[in-house]
Motif scaffolding. Structure first.
Motif, PDB file in Angstrom:
ATOM      1  N   LYS A  46      -7.104  10.869   3.149  1.00  0.00           N
ATOM      2  CA  LYS A  46      -5.881  11.362   3.789  1.00  0.00           C
ATOM      3  C   LYS A  46      -5.384  10.383   4.847  1.00  0.00           C
ATOM      4  O   LYS A  46      -4.189  10.173   5.006  1.00  0.00           O
ATOM      5  N   GLU A  47      -6.339   9.770   5.566  1.00  0.00           N
ATOM      6  CA  GLU A  47      -5.955   8.817   6.609  1.00  0.00           C
ATOM      7  C   GLU A  47      -5.352   7.534   6.022  1.00  0.00           C
ATOM      8  O   GLU A  47      -4.752   6.739   6.753  1.00  0.00           O
ATOM      9  N   SER A  48      -5.516   7.329   4.724  1.00  0.00           N
ATOM     10  CA  SER A  48      -4.966   6.125   4.100  1.00  0.00           C
ATOM     11  C   SER A  48      -3.446   6.083   4.209  1.00  0.00           C
ATOM     12  O   SER A  48      -2.848   5.008   4.126  1.00  0.00           O
ATOM     13  N   ARG A  49      -2.794   7.220   4.405  1.00  0.00           N
ATOM     14  CA  ARG A  49      -1.333   7.239   4.546  1.00  0.00           C
ATOM     15  C   ARG A  49      -0.892   6.311   5.671  1.00  0.00           C
ATOM     16  O   ARG A  49       0.019   5.497   5.510  1.00  0.00           O
ATOM     17  N   ASP A  50      -1.557   6.430   6.820  1.00  0.00           N
ATOM     18  CA  ASP A  50      -1.172   5.618   7.970  1.00  0.00           C
ATOM     19  C   ASP A  50      -1.576   4.162   7.783  1.00  0.00           C
ATOM     20  O   ASP A  50      -0.830   3.243   8.162  1.00  0.00           O
ATOM     21  N   VAL A  52      -1.894   2.561   4.895  1.00  0.00           N
ATOM     22  CA  VAL A  52      -1.060   1.967   3.856  1.00  0.00           C
ATOM     23  C   VAL A  52       0.337   1.647   4.368  1.00  0.00           C
ATOM     24  O   VAL A  52       0.853   0.539   4.149  1.00  0.00           O
ATOM     25  N   THR A  53       0.969   2.598   5.051  1.00  0.00           N
ATOM     26  CA  THR A  53       2.336   2.356   5.527  1.00  0.00           C
ATOM     27  C   THR A  53       2.374   1.196   6.518  1.00  0.00           C
ATOM     28  O   THR A  53       3.277   0.347   6.470  1.00  0.00           O
ATOM     29  N   THR A  54       1.400   1.137   7.425  1.00  0.00           N
ATOM     30  CA  THR A  54       1.367   0.052   8.414  1.00  0.00           C
ATOM     31  C   THR A  54       1.081  -1.286   7.748  1.00  0.00           C
ATOM     32  O   THR A  54       1.693  -2.311   8.074  1.00  0.00           O
ATOM     33  N   ALA A  55       0.130  -1.295   6.794  1.00  0.00           N
ATOM     34  CA  ALA A  55      -0.218  -2.536   6.091  1.00  0.00           C
ATOM     35  C   ALA A  55       0.971  -3.060   5.290  1.00  0.00           C
ATOM     36  O   ALA A  55       1.206  -4.272   5.217  1.00  0.00           O
ATOM     37  N   ILE A  56       1.738  -2.155   4.681  1.00  0.00           N
ATOM     38  CA  ILE A  56       2.902  -2.569   3.879  1.00  0.00           C
ATOM     39  C   ILE A  56       3.952  -3.246   4.762  1.00  0.00           C
ATOM     40  O   ILE A  56       4.458  -4.327   4.441  1.00  0.00           O
ATOM     41  N   THR A  57       4.265  -2.621   5.892  1.00  0.00           N
ATOM     42  CA  THR A  57       5.293  -3.200   6.775  1.00  0.00           C
ATOM     43  C   THR A  57       4.804  -4.495   7.430  1.00  0.00           C
ATOM     44  O   THR A  57       5.575  -5.448   7.577  1.00  0.00           O
ATOM     45  N   ASN A  58       3.516  -4.556   7.809  1.00  0.00           N
ATOM     46  CA  ASN A  58       2.986  -5.766   8.438  1.00  0.00           C
ATOM     47  C   ASN A  58       2.821  -6.918   7.444  1.00  0.00           C
ATOM     48  O   ASN A  58       2.637  -8.071   7.851  1.00  0.00           O
ATOM     49  N   SER A  59       2.866  -6.604   6.138  1.00  0.00           N
ATOM     50  CA  SER A  59       2.777  -7.651   5.116  1.00  0.00           C
ATOM     51  C   SER A  59       4.150  -8.151   4.683  1.00  0.00           C
ATOM     52  O   SER A  59       4.255  -8.960   3.756  1.00  0.00           O
ATOM     53  N   GLY A  81     -13.845   8.223   0.698  1.00  0.00           N
ATOM     54  CA  GLY A  81     -13.844   6.826   1.118  1.00  0.00           C
ATOM     55  C   GLY A  81     -12.481   6.181   1.135  1.00  0.00           C
ATOM     56  O   GLY A  81     -11.494   6.725   0.624  1.00  0.00           O
ATOM     57  N   PRO A  82     -12.423   4.965   1.712  1.00  0.00           N
ATOM     58  CA  PRO A  82     -11.141   4.261   1.870  1.00  0.00           C
ATOM     59  C   PRO A  82     -10.815   3.293   0.737  1.00  0.00           C
ATOM     60  O   PRO A  82      -9.904   2.487   0.874  1.00  0.00           O
ATOM     61  N   SER A  83     -11.539   3.367  -0.378  1.00  0.00           N
ATOM     62  CA  SER A  83     -11.366   2.368  -1.441  1.00  0.00           C
ATOM     63  C   SER A  83     -10.046   2.499  -2.192  1.00  0.00           C
ATOM     64  O   SER A  83      -9.688   1.616  -2.979  1.00  0.00           O
ATOM     65  N   PHE A  84      -9.300   3.576  -1.952  1.00  0.00           N
ATOM     66  CA  PHE A  84      -8.033   3.775  -2.656  1.00  0.00           C
ATOM     67  C   PHE A  84      -6.840   3.169  -1.902  1.00  0.00           C
ATOM     68  O   PHE A  84      -5.709   3.253  -2.380  1.00  0.00           O
ATOM     69  N   ASP A  85      -7.085   2.581  -0.738  1.00  0.00           N
ATOM     70  CA  ASP A  85      -5.969   2.047   0.064  1.00  0.00           C
ATOM     71  C   ASP A  85      -5.141   1.033  -0.716  1.00  0.00           C
ATOM     72  O   ASP A  85      -3.903   1.136  -0.786  1.00  0.00           O
ATOM     73  N   LEU A  86      -5.798   0.026  -1.275  1.00  0.00           N
ATOM     74  CA  LEU A  86      -5.080  -1.049  -1.970  1.00  0.00           C
ATOM     75  C   LEU A  86      -4.307  -0.531  -3.186  1.00  0.00           C
ATOM     76  O   LEU A  86      -3.113  -0.847  -3.330  1.00  0.00           O
ATOM     77  N   PRO A  87      -4.929   0.258  -4.091  1.00  0.00           N
ATOM     78  CA  PRO A  87      -4.142   0.757  -5.228  1.00  0.00           C
ATOM     79  C   PRO A  87      -3.001   1.674  -4.813  1.00  0.00           C
ATOM     80  O   PRO A  87      -1.931   1.651  -5.433  1.00  0.00           O
ATOM     81  N   LEU A 113      -7.709  -1.240   3.192  1.00  0.00           N
ATOM     82  CA  LEU A 113      -6.715  -2.068   3.863  1.00  0.00           C
ATOM     83  C   LEU A 113      -6.865  -2.013   5.380  1.00  0.00           C
ATOM     84  O   LEU A 113      -7.048  -0.933   5.959  1.00  0.00           O
ATOM     85  N   ALA A 114      -6.800  -3.187   5.995  1.00  0.00           N
ATOM     86  CA  ALA A 114      -6.649  -3.254   7.448  1.00  0.00           C
ATOM     87  C   ALA A 114      -5.177  -3.086   7.787  1.00  0.00           C
ATOM     88  O   ALA A 114      -4.307  -3.191   6.912  1.00  0.00           O
ATOM     89  N   LEU A 115      -4.857  -2.821   9.032  1.00  0.00           N
ATOM     90  CA  LEU A 115      -3.457  -2.634   9.423  1.00  0.00           C
ATOM     91  C   LEU A 115      -2.647  -3.910   9.244  1.00  0.00           C
ATOM     92  O   LEU A 115      -1.424  -3.866   9.126  1.00  0.00           O
TER      93      LEU A 115
END
Length: 512
Positions: A46-50, A52-59, A81-87, A113-115
């Motif tokens: 659930k925390e991947s939402r934040d 993912v959105t931050t990583a997308i904009t920072n990239s 786990g956090p392994s779904f961040d990238l997909p 994903l890191a921020l």
């Protein structure tokens, strides 16, 4: 930007030591800006939402406005786990037309994903790579630090990913990423550096012999002796004479260490047999496995290796008794309200203990008979029956301590152990799941442990006089087979059986 786009990304999750496919669906539509994750996600997902959105904009990409629904299928299995961040991030970019959706086809993708958009390593990548190959995928995209682990799986293209921007460039055909490769033979050929050696141990030749027998056949062992006689010192050196792992054993062991997060960063395989030595205050979940996330315990982390329990009577009785089933069956099933998990646990149990509460032998102890009996009573008869060798570790004589001569080195002993194991691998080549004499079933004992009449009579007398159980009978035959293998003998002789019986005598003397 066009709304109502749907993108699908293939990923995977791990339950126990096996992986299962997870399809991530991302839909971007109209409405209030909101991100919803469904499909039984845990808190980390659930925390991947934040993230993912931050990583997308920072990239350097944009995150679409409106309602974004992220579904993790199958919906009836909990995702952890956090392994779904990238997909998930790649799915969002595909749904917002910053990445062509069809370019995601054929890849299994995992990564945290890191921020900043950097991709961090995750657990269980070996299992995920095996699942990807079984499902016929083109390749896997994994964090760079997990690439060696995934590259162990032959016939699968492994693409190491450093950050989100790199992943998008690769999928869009703008960047070429070399496929990660690994030389498995070279991994096993690396020299082992052991800080300890059997040559360091003065005296105790009979105990060294028992340790050699245990290592050659994968047998459980109990060392009994006063403090300061070298029980722990000898047990630590057992790892130096164990045979090398087979590739199949290494894969199984690596799976467990990977899912537990114990695989060294950048490592491809566990190539040395594990040696685990938990403290006697260890909890039941710590030793057997469990906890809130049903993690593997020490007995599973010692799979295909050694579990050393020092001061055996100090462990909680219920914890020791719970080991009886995995000692017999080579696996453990952990059942909780949150689910059921299966972990392999084929380990060598090596335990050490004092003969009495004050550490002295029974005839010299100041403890009362009741105190001694209560102390020894912490180890049950059924548990003792599952330990093949019971060995007394006497005090070292002064002349042995001061002698300048050294005994055999670990390398010399290991040569004989490896030769004996080679015979066992040939013997059990058509018996899946049996890798050493200690794992023989009843039908194997009948076939490979045949005794002549004279030897059978000797064993019958020993069984009667020592009041041994039927399980102890099987253990004696298994140890006899190992002793014969060490000498290169095919038939079992009186000498082999007599030595095996000798390793069953100590427990009856003490516990009587």
């Amino acid at each position: 930007m066009m709304f109502g786009m749907l993108a699908k990304v293939c990923s995977a999750a791990v339950i126990g030591v096996e992986a299962f496919p997870v399809e991530i669906e991302v839909n971007m539509g109209f409405g209030e800006t909101l991100i919803v994750v469904v499909g039984l996600p845990d808190a980390a997902v659930k925390e991947s939402r934040d993230r993912v959105t931050t990583a997308i904009t920072n990239s350097g990409f944009r995150f679409g406005m409106g309602r974004t629904t992220i579904n993790l299928a199958p919906a009836d299995v909990k995702k952890e786990g956090p392994s779904f961040d990238l997909p998930i991030a790649l799915g969002c970019l595909a749904a917002s037309e910053q990445l062509e959706p069809h370019r995601l086809d054929g890849y299994v993708i995992v990564g945290e994903l890191a921020l900043t958009g950097a991709v961090r390593p995750v657990k269980g990548v070996l299992q995920i790579a095996l699942e990807a190959r079984a499902s016929g995928c083109v390749g896997v995209m994994v964090p760079t630090e997990n690439a060696s682990e995934a590259a162990v799986v032959a016939g699968l293209k492994v693409y190491p990913i450093r950050n989100l921007k790199e992943a998008v460039s690769f999928l869009n055909g703008e960047l070429e990423i070399p496929v990660a490769t690994i030389d498995i033979t070279q991994l096993f050929d690396q020299p082992e550096e052991n800080p300890v050696d059997f040559a360091d141990v003065k005296g105790q030749e009979s105990v060294k012999r028992a340790l050699e027998v245990a290592a050659a056949g994968g047998h459980n062992m109990l060392l009994v002796g006063p403090p300061g006689t070298g029980k722990s010192m000898l047990a630590k050196r057992l790892a130096t004479i164990l045979p090398p792992l087979l590739l199949e054993e290494a894969l199984e062991t690596t799976k467990i260490h990977s899912v537990a997060g114990l695989l060294r960063r950048g490592a491809a395989l566990v190539t040395r047999r594990p040696y685990r030595s938990p403290h006697h205050t260890v909890s039941s979940p710590g030793l057997l496995g469990g906890g809130s996330n049903l993690n593997p315990g020490e007995i599973s982390l010692a799979h295909h290796g050694v579990l050393f329990l020092d001061e055996l009577p100090e462990f909680k009785r219920d914890v020791l008794e719970a080991m009886r089933q995995p000692l017999e069956e080579g696996n453990i099933t952990i059942s909780r309200a949150s689910g059921k998990m299966f972990y392999p646990a084929q380990f060598m149990l090596v335990a050490a203990m004092n003969p009495t509460p004050d550490g002295k032998m029974p005839g010299e102890s100041r403890s009362s008979p009741r105190e001694i009996q209560n102390y020894l009573g912490r180890i049950s008869g059924p548990l003792l029956d599952r330990i093949d060798l019971h060995v007394e570790v006497p005090a070292v004589k002064f002349r042995e301590m001061v002698t300048q001569s050294t005994g055999e080195t670990s390398a010399q002993i290991r040569v004989r152990v490896v030769a004996a194991r080679r015979l066992q691998h040939q013997r059990f080549a058509q018996r899946p799941g049996i890798t050493c004499n200690a794992r023989m079933a009843s039908r194997d004992i009948k076939e490979f442990c045949v005794l002549d009449e004279a030897t059978m009579e000797i064993l019958k007398i020993a069984m009667t006089e020592m009041n041994l159980s039927a399980r102890a009978y099987d253990r004696i035959l298994k140890v006899s087979r190992t002793i014969a293998d060490l000498s290169g003998s095919i038939p079992l002789t009186i000498e082999h059986v007599a030595e095996a019986v000798q390793y069953r005598s100590l427990d009856r003397q003490l516990w009587s």
